[in-house]
Design an enzyme around this catalytic site. Sequence first.
Site, PDB file in Angstrom:
ATOM      1  N   ASP A  66       0.518  -0.874   0.021  1.00  0.00           N
ATOM      2  CA  ASP A  66       0.198   0.330  -0.029  1.00  0.00           C
ATOM      3  C   ASP A  66       0.613   1.510  -0.272  1.00  0.00           C
ATOM      4  O   ASP A  66       1.543   1.564   0.550  1.00  0.00           O
ATOM      5  CB  ASP A  66      -0.988  -0.160   1.185  1.00  0.00           C
ATOM      6  N   ASP A 124      -1.272   5.751  -5.125  1.00  0.00           N
ATOM      7  CA  ASP A 124      -2.109   4.860  -4.180  1.00  0.00           C
ATOM      8  C   ASP A 124      -2.075   3.017  -4.324  1.00  0.00           C
ATOM      9  O   ASP A 124      -3.505   3.309  -4.618  1.00  0.00           O
ATOM     10  CB  ASP A 124      -3.129   5.934  -3.273  1.00  0.00           C
TER      11      ASP A 124
HETATM   12  O1  LIG Z   1      -6.111   5.007   2.957  1.00  0.00           O
HETATM   13  C1  LIG Z   1      -5.940   4.768   0.800  1.00  0.00           C
HETATM   14  C2  LIG Z   1      -5.912   6.273   1.264  1.00  0.00           C
HETATM   15  C3  LIG Z   1      -5.281   7.280   1.426  1.00  0.00           C
HETATM   16 CL1  LIG Z   1      -5.702   9.567   1.453  1.00  0.00          CL
HETATM   17  N1  LIG Z   1      -5.207   3.980   0.479  1.00  0.00           N
HETATM   18  N2  LIG Z   1      -4.525   3.239   1.611  1.00  0.00           N
HETATM   19  C4  LIG Z   1      -5.773   2.350   1.382  1.00  0.00           C
HETATM   20  N3  LIG Z   1      -5.529   0.806   2.129  1.00  0.00           N
HETATM   21  C5  LIG Z   1      -6.354  -0.003   2.869  1.00  0.00           C
HETATM   22  C6  LIG Z   1      -7.226   0.845   2.315  1.00  0.00           C
HETATM   23  N4  LIG Z   1      -7.263   1.927   1.281  1.00  0.00           N
END
Ligand SMILES: O=C(CCCl)NNC1=[NH+]CCN1
Length: 344
Positions: A35, A230
Amino acid sequence: DDQGEVSAVPQLFDVEYLAPVEIGTPPQTLNLNFDTGSSDLWVFSSETPERQQGGQKLFRIEDSTTARRLDNHTWTITYGDGSRSAGNVYTDTVSVGGVTVFGQAVESATSVSASFTHDAASSGLLGLAFDSINQVRPNKQKTFISNALDSLEYPVFTANLKKAEPGNYNFGFIDPTEFTGPLSFIPINATSGFWQFPASGFSISQPGNASFANSTAGMFVPIAHTAIADTGTTLLLLPAALVQAYYAQLPGAKTSASEGGWVFPCKATPPDLVLHIGTYRAVIPGELVRFAPVDTDDFETATVCYGGVQTANGLPFAIYGDVFFKAQFTVFDVEGERLGFAPK
Ligand SMILES: O=C(CCCl)NNC1=[NH+]CCN1
């Protein structure tokens, strides 16, 4: 000078990409969601309540002879999609594709929200954003890539995700066979802890006609926005005005309250979306916009399809998620604080 490569396996409808990570001694291999939108390495573990487990492989802390409790440290995190987790902190040996870090903070979940419980395939997350947004307290911990950086041949990692088939993440090297044409680099702003960069707008091009995308025919729509790269977000989340202008070019596209976003007739071929990032033109093929069937469970019979491009509701920036990385080979230059893009 170390380097490593690990396979990134898509789950159903490419909702997330999981890669194997070896933790502890003897090594326990868990599949984690890599991530670039967060900075914590956390796992389902022997401390995760059974009622919050959903079949995930657990990190059995007591079975690792090199696990050490980081006393009086805890963590709690909330992601952009509202999912959450929290717990205790250990350090242990962590290896990814042959790159090994000793004393990596491994965050053990004592609480996870429902979406993590119901995701049987993912044993946790491996954060690849910047250390400043690590959520361990009272002392923040470093990410795997931060700890590994000095041992890598080059201080970079790359993402090469694919639609409905395994892709890969590389650490410490750029594999020129994974992309075509020159890499185009842009500086990122790491102040918020994300891989953040400016984009100037978009143009449309007919599928399979990338050269058209650069011509004047594909009108440029100057909706400037800030974005983050992301890999932990599934879709391409863009400013509402941009999304509206894009789907206006797709007959039958509409927002659906019941489906929670933009949908369109599966028989339609979405136009390619060309995102303007500096001088780089990131072409997102229309077939990636046809993200998932809605009214049945396969594309052949479905009449309504859910869009891979959706609105970044209430977020201070756009989120270039996995749909973007399926179209663009991306270099995350940690030391240079740059992103490199190339078609593939
Ligand atoms: O949390 C975010 C957005 C950051 Cl603004 N991306 N990463 C992620 N990991 C699990 C769900 N989403």
